[in-house]
Design an enzyme around this catalytic site. Structure first.
Site, short mmCIF file in Angstrom:
data_model
loop_
_atom_site.label_atom_id
_atom_site.label_comp_id
_atom_site.label_asym_id
_atom_site.label_seq_id
_atom_site.Cartn_x
_atom_site.Cartn_y
_atom_site.Cartn_z
N CYS A 118 0.90 -1.30 -0.01
CA CYS A 118 0.11 -0.04 -0.05
C CYS A 118 1.01 1.28 -0.12
O CYS A 118 1.90 1.27 0.82
CB CYS A 118 -0.94 -0.16 1.30
SG CYS A 118 -1.90 1.40 1.45
N CYS A 156 -7.70 -1.04 1.13
CA CYS A 156 -6.63 -1.51 2.19
C CYS A 156 -7.02 -1.56 3.75
O CYS A 156 -7.70 -0.70 4.35
CB CYS A 156 -5.44 -0.46 2.21
SG CYS A 156 -4.33 -1.03 3.45
N CYS A 193 -8.66 -5.00 -10.20
CA CYS A 193 -8.08 -3.91 -10.87
C CYS A 193 -7.74 -2.95 -10.09
O CYS A 193 -8.66 -1.98 -9.44
CB CYS A 193 -9.31 -3.53 -11.88
SG CYS A 193 -9.11 -2.36 -13.18
FE FE Z 1 -2.99 0.97 3.35
#
Ligand code: FE
Length: 139
Positions: free
Chosen positions: A48, A97, A120
């Site tokens: 992330c 996330c 995606c």
């Molecule tokens: Fe994150």
């Protein structure tokens, strides 16, 4: 979401680039074929871009032709949260996330793997960690 990830927009703005902020914190979408990882083939872990959590592995990345990095599955199921998204007159499943709540992209059920999923994901939400081994001593 982890409690320490409850940052204000101002804090996220300081930490992220304008494009990362627009995608991760405002659920934006980068233009197709413009992201830095669309054609990436390096081995590694896609983390992330906001919090560093391991999200996707390079071994599950495939050529979707869509213009966005595409994966058959997350690194571990718990890394992401799936949320029903009814914006823009469509019913889609948003991928977030789980650690920081950042918007990653969407998941569709037309993927090529055994699970049939196509994650995606915006390049702007990702940071590829290539796990490069340290150079050998004396080389
Ligand atoms: Fe994150």
């Amino acid at each position: 979401m982890s409690p320490e990830m409850a940052k204000t927009d101002e804090e996220w703005r300081r930490q992220l680039t304008p494009e990362q902020f627009r995608v991760l914190r405002q659920k934006g979408t980068e233009r197709a074929f413009t992201g830095k990882y669309v054609d990436a083939k390096d081995d590694g872990t896609y983390r992330c871009a906001a919090c560093g959590a391991a999200l996707f592995m390079s071994g599950t990345k495939f050529e979707s032709g869509t213009g966005w990095p595409s994966f058959t599955e997350p690194a571990v199921a718990e890394a992401v949260e799936l949320i029903k998204d009814r914006s823009h007159g469509m019913v889609r499943t948003e991928v977030v996330c789980r650690n920081c709540g950042g918007h990653l992209g969407h998941v569709f059920d037309d993927g090529p793997g055994p699970g049939g999923q196509r994650f995606c994901i915006n390049s702007a939400s990702l940071d590829l960690d290539t796990d490069a081994p340290p150079p050998l001593p004396g080389v």
